[in-house]
Design a protein around this motif. Sequence first.
Motif, PDB file in Angstrom:
ATOM      1  N   LYS A  83       0.812  -1.220   0.000  1.00  0.00           N
ATOM      2  CA  LYS A  83       0.000   0.000   0.000  1.00  0.00           C
ATOM      3  C   LYS A  83       0.847   1.273   0.000  1.00  0.00           C
ATOM      4  O   LYS A  83       0.458   2.266  -0.587  1.00  0.00           O
ATOM      5  CB  LYS A  83      -0.911   0.028   1.232  1.00  0.00           C
ATOM      6  CG  LYS A  83      -2.087  -0.938   1.161  1.00  0.00           C
ATOM      7  CD  LYS A  83      -2.896  -0.849   2.450  1.00  0.00           C
ATOM      8  CE  LYS A  83      -4.005  -1.882   2.495  1.00  0.00           C
ATOM      9  NZ  LYS A  83      -4.688  -1.863   3.798  1.00  0.00           N
ATOM     10  N   THR A  84       1.994   1.264   0.689  1.00  0.00           N
ATOM     11  CA  THR A  84       2.758   2.495   0.853  1.00  0.00           C
ATOM     12  C   THR A  84       3.505   2.853  -0.422  1.00  0.00           C
ATOM     13  O   THR A  84       3.929   1.982  -1.178  1.00  0.00           O
ATOM     14  CB  THR A  84       3.747   2.375   2.027  1.00  0.00           C
ATOM     15  OG1 THR A  84       4.439   3.611   2.179  1.00  0.00           O
ATOM     16  CG2 THR A  84       4.767   1.274   1.787  1.00  0.00           C
ATOM     17  N   SER A  85       3.641   4.155  -0.659  1.00  0.00           N
ATOM     18  CA  SER A  85       4.415   4.623  -1.811  1.00  0.00           C
ATOM     19  C   SER A  85       5.814   5.045  -1.394  1.00  0.00           C
ATOM     20  O   SER A  85       6.640   5.399  -2.228  1.00  0.00           O
ATOM     21  CB  SER A  85       3.697   5.800  -2.473  1.00  0.00           C
ATOM     22  OG  SER A  85       3.506   6.845  -1.535  1.00  0.00           O
ATOM     23  N   ASN A  86       6.096   5.017  -0.077  1.00  0.00           N
ATOM     24  CA  ASN A  86       7.419   5.384   0.434  1.00  0.00           C
ATOM     25  C   ASN A  86       8.368   4.194   0.239  1.00  0.00           C
ATOM     26  O   ASN A  86       8.186   3.141   0.849  1.00  0.00           O
ATOM     27  CB  ASN A  86       7.291   5.732   1.933  1.00  0.00           C
ATOM     28  CG  ASN A  86       8.623   6.166   2.519  1.00  0.00           C
ATOM     29  OD1 ASN A  86       9.680   5.972   1.930  1.00  0.00           O
ATOM     30  ND2 ASN A  86       8.568   6.759   3.704  1.00  0.00           N
ATOM     31  N   PRO A  87       9.390   4.326  -0.622  1.00  0.00           N
ATOM     32  CA  PRO A  87      10.247   3.159  -0.907  1.00  0.00           C
ATOM     33  C   PRO A  87      10.999   2.656   0.318  1.00  0.00           C
ATOM     34  O   PRO A  87      11.218   1.453   0.475  1.00  0.00           O
ATOM     35  CB  PRO A  87      11.210   3.685  -1.978  1.00  0.00           C
ATOM     36  CG  PRO A  87      11.151   5.167  -1.882  1.00  0.00           C
ATOM     37  CD  PRO A  87       9.813   5.520  -1.370  1.00  0.00           C
ATOM     38  N   VAL A  88      11.381   3.589   1.207  1.00  0.00           N
ATOM     39  CA  VAL A  88      12.124   3.170   2.405  1.00  0.00           C
ATOM     40  C   VAL A  88      11.216   2.357   3.326  1.00  0.00           C
ATOM     41  O   VAL A  88      11.602   1.297   3.837  1.00  0.00           O
ATOM     42  CB  VAL A  88      12.687   4.406   3.148  1.00  0.00           C
ATOM     43  CG1 VAL A  88      13.494   3.986   4.359  1.00  0.00           C
ATOM     44  CG2 VAL A  88      13.549   5.235   2.218  1.00  0.00           C
ATOM     45  N   ALA A  89       9.979   2.853   3.536  1.00  0.00           N
ATOM     46  CA  ALA A  89       9.033   2.125   4.393  1.00  0.00           C
ATOM     47  C   ALA A  89       8.676   0.775   3.770  1.00  0.00           C
ATOM     48  O   ALA A  89       8.576  -0.240   4.466  1.00  0.00           O
ATOM     49  CB  ALA A  89       7.773   2.965   4.599  1.00  0.00           C
TER      50      ALA A  89
END
Length: 1518
Positions: free
Chosen positions: A514-520
């Motif tokens: 779901k997340t778009s944050n690559p680090v997360a």
Amino acid sequence: MVTAAKATVPTISDQASAMQLSQCSKTLASALAELRTAAQKAQEACGPLEIDNALTMVRGLERDMQETKASAAEGKLKPLPGETLEKCSQDLGSSTKAVSSAIAQLLSEATQGNENYTGMAARDVAQALRSLASSARGVAANTDDPHARNAMLDCTADVMDKSASLIEETKRAIAKPGDPDSQQRLAQVAKAVSQALNRSVNCLPGQRDVDNAIRTVGEASKKLLSDKFPVSGKSFQEAQANLNEAAAGLNQSANELVQASRGTTQDLSKASGKFGQDFNHFLQAGVDMAGQSQSKEDQTQVVTNLKTISMSSSKLLLAAKALSTDPNSPNLKNQLAAAARAVTDSINQLISMCTQQAPGQKECDNALRELETVGGMLENPTEAVNDMGYSDCIDSVMENSKILGEAMAGISHNAKNSNLPEFGDSVSSASKALCGLTEAAGAYLVGVSDPNSHAGQKGLVDPSQFARAKQSIQMACQNLVDPSCTQSQVLSAATIVAKHTSALCNACRLASSKTSNPVAKRQFVQSAKEVANSTANLVKSIKALDGAFNQENRQKCKEATGPLIEAVDNLTAFASNPEFASVPAQISPEGLAAMEPIVAAAKTMLESSTGMIQTARSLAVNPKDPPKWSVLAGHSRTVSDSIKKLITNMREKAPGQRECDDAIEVLNNCIREVDKASLAAISQQLTPRDDISHEALHEQMAASVQEISNLIEPVAIAAHSDASQLGHKVSQMVSYFEPLIMAAIGTASKILNSQQQMSVLDQTKTLTESALQMLYTAKEAGGNHKAAHTQEALEESVQMMKEAVDDLAATLSEAASAAGAVGVMVNSISQAINKMEDGYITIFLSVTKSNTNPDELGGLANQLTTEFGDLASEARCAAMTAENDEIGSHIRKQVSELGYSCTGLVSKAGALQCSPNDSYTKKELIDSARKVSEKVSHVLAALQAGNRGTQACITAASAVSGIIADLDTTIMFATAGTLNRENAETFADHREHILKTAKVLVEDTKLLVSGAGASQEKLAQAAQSSVNTITKLADVVKLGAASLGAEDPETQVVLINAVKDVAKALGDLISATKAAAGKPHDDPAMLQLKSSAKVMVTNVTSLLKTVKAVEDEATKGTRALEATIEHIKQELAVFSSPDPPPKTATPEEFIRMTKGITLATAKAVAAGNSCRQEDVIATANLSRRAIADMLHSCKQAAFHPEVKRDVQSRALRFGSECATGYLGLLEHVLVIIQKPSHDLKQQLAHFSKRVAGSVTELIQAAEAMKGTEWVDPEDPTVIAENELLGAAAAIEAAAKKLEQLKPRAKPKEADESLNFEEQILEAAKSIAAATSALVKAASAAQRELVAQGKVGAIPANAVDDGQWSQGLISAARMVAAATNNLCEAANSAVQGHASEEKLISSAKQVAASTAQLLVACKVKADQDSQTMKRLQAAGNAVKRASDNLVKAAQKAAFEAQDDQAVMVKSKMVGGIAQIIAAQEEMLRKERELEEARKKLAMIRQQQYKFLPSELREDGQDQ
């Protein structure tokens, strides 16, 4: 913000403001795009410096804290504007979570050794620490107590110091990835930071008091660890009364604590202190009760219940503490409510067990406590208490009201009759029903459904789920390491661990997707891996412990729990990041007002129910009290009335209904406006709008349509199953219809063409009507997913509206592209880029048209916009499924840059369309197109980098196809007996090499299959390796086959066929691997891969057996037959698959292929009778080819588009039966060869008859494919027609070749105004066209003759008609050949390579062959038929065109002769020599002329022998 601004533009009535907002939003979007690109480049350049920057920032924060402490000591520390103790305390709590999450991420990245991601994580830590320092300063500035203030600042400074040490240690760990000492030091420093953070949170006002209460609960609970509980001096009744009193006090304190956690810190301090005291009092009463227990079992049960109450009380205090630091977290609020409920339930459980009252009394007490606890939900109904939809809530209320009605009747009846056990059951049932009614009241859904309210949003993860899982795992691990733990308890604990770790891993997987944050995204995946790996290790040690229950295994089990607990702790800390938290609901005053009647009815219901149960409690003891009965009746009546009111209000306040009614009225008004405008347009009275430009109106329409399109699906989803969102989405959608109608009417008013005017208005009206229909169905559906009868109507109306939107959008796009308005296209590209950022490619715009056809640029730009939208959505999926984040990020970046280039190109195309003659704009357009082409190549490169394995598979499959083709060629040489050995080599020289290479290929096959589930890199290596090996294998087998010698061609073919089978299987395996790459194990592609691998192994094994048997005269035939049988089985499997063939065939081709089956059957029967190995080998080779050809042609013919479905299935069935029957024949031959007997040979006839029957059926199926048009392919008249059509095709091909010689502006006739080359070309083209028409007319004439019966479809005299057909064919062929020669001569003459004489000769030959064709047709034709007249006209046209060409060429030759100037020499000797030379040349030319005439006569005589009789006679007459 950009999206919101764009969505707002259509709703603004002031045109100037709307245009300004639109322009500003575009500028902002462009600036943000540039900023994003610049930030990405800066990150790439400065990545390695992130850790140093973070360390510098943290050290600076540490110095700031020291300075703050000095200011506080001097009394100079003052709060900043807007800082309050409550706000700063909340900020501190959320900052602490952010720091914990960032540290967990930092540790994970440092462990993996990725410097880039570690730098980003260090930056996140530093930023979170900055927020923490600011919050800590605010808390200290607002705290009056100097001790508390200094404690807060000291703890925060300590956090900064420990965090700086952590970053330094991380920097050292990155330099030594994988070093265990570095990892251990890193973990120790991280633990120190975590402890310092806890200390800083505990310094908050109110937190200390909660901690004290938790300690009080812990200290008091130590009493439960004792084995002995002394009897107090109280009696059982006193102890019981004391326990009831203490239970009521603790339950009340728990409810007060819940309320206080939402209030001030002083309230929390007071409530937590009181809760600690009440718990102490309750526990003492519980211990006294344990001392009163008669048996050890009863005592143990009391103590267990007290432990449960102790644990639930600690959870309640922890939840209150967490909520006080983060009051806006809905998850924490629900967690707190659940903890309070758990305390009540555990108290009730203890009371039920301990009290010895009259039956029914304790049930009444329990019910009263439950109602008191559940009443807290109505005090703060702004949070969802369950996941039910509104329709589910109504259903639940109805069901519970029915249960409550029955329970109330039972209470009254059983109290009156003193049926006390049944009375207690009725009270419990009523209590549960009342709790269910309260939870299902649905007031929250009514509140958030108001258009001005905002529903809460679920977070990326549920921190409460992680916290519960962590607690359960920790408790299970404690049980595992407990020395007194039994074997069954160990297995139970293992089950708990496995269940919760599995849930955590699934939650991480969902969060990562779901997340778009690559680090997360990366951190969630890594954390899940750590939890899974440590769980696997623990399970392994538990299995060992279960197998051998000893101290050593127990110790190993204990050691394995450590890494699991640590991994779960790290994951829970990371998941607590506020970035992933839920967003609380914001309910508007209107929403609160709508909720009020429901809440009031529910409160009245609970109050009356409490009174009813209290009254019933008294009546159960004393049923002869008339006043009490009247009170009970009054309470019962009030409860019934309040439930009715609750149900009525819930139905009236159903979410979305009022908004749907308002929207329907708006849409009806819009339809009336469009109707008025249509009438005005029809009567030419639609006044043009002068206050706004046509392009602005067009953009407003397009923007409105786009927003409406975006809201169709959300409205449908809300109507289907989410009533709380129905009002929001309907109100949003209908707000765009008024601007759309105004813009549509304005646009129509500026269109001069009345048809276009009506088209715009009609399509707008259609869209509005479809929206109206959709709203009617949405209102009826109302979010009730159980209402099946409305769902189908809803889907239909949604589909209609989508089609209406698409039609109107397409019309707008065409109009925009025609007018050069590119704003809408630019917006579409920008939207596609944004969608791709939140989450095959060929784009090419032919800009050369800008120099010739600027009008076409609009359509091309529109096409470019559509294709880029498709590209962006595909690129988003490609980036999400990429192997690693770098590749995904690179794909997104390249596609974004391509999008910006496309935007520039579309803008330039619009500018050029407005000013087509501007050379500077043309140059800019060409530059923009070049940039787009460059960016496309970059995108392709990025995709190939992430798809290396798949690309390698495609290349490998192509290479294997080449190898198979090469082997087919070698088989042709071997069959012809020309595959000779080199030198004096033997097969033994190659055998070992073949066997070794085949074994290597088997290993490559294993790597290829495993590569489907591995990385793209490994897949690419496996594909390349397998291709190299099959190439070597094919080469060595070819050498081996050649070494057998050309005198044994059949054995050579057997050997090459064996390696060809391996190559085909490898090609299929590579294709299956490509399809299965990256798919899950249960995907159908994976099953296909396994099947292909089995075939591959089978074929390699078959090759090995063939190689070993090839020199064995006694078995090589048997082996060849076995290989052929296996090959036919594989071909039959491909034939039986539902996949269509790559090409189709005609029924005639299919029938030709069936003839091979008959020949092969005869050969097989002969081999079975003779049992000679040579015959068997020949049979094997012939059978393989015949069956494969038959199956291929059968499937190709059956899948022809003109073949009916029933005929297709019939052909496929008989094709399969034929192959199966032939397979049975070969298997029987194999049995005969191995064990020959007379009986077996007698059975060969039975098998051959079965095959013959199948072939007959196949031929009938082929005839059925043609239906009534079936003709025998061997019929001479059919051959004639096909040849005629072939001749016509050849002539047309020659004519096309002539067309390419020289372009012409317009058709010309050959006349004197043209120069020689042009005359040649025009005349030759005329001849080609005329001969093409002539041959087609001859074909039609031949068909007419067959239809009239003058030539039989199946002729009575085959020889006679066959001669006629042959004459027609030869004549048509001569026409085609002569025309082809003419075209070649014309080509050569134009280019100066041939003489005019050759051209004249070619033209005359065309005329002569035309005359022969006419004669051939006249032999049988009716002279008066229309077809014959057309044929004669075509012949005359050919003759006329040929004469024109001859005249032109002769004239040119004559003029050329006139131009020749003869130089006469003046000297006597030279003049005589000149005369002699001229006479010599003349004599030579005369002799050459005579020889040429004789040669021509001989050629004609030879050709004359082959002509049919009718042509000879007519030819003589002619």
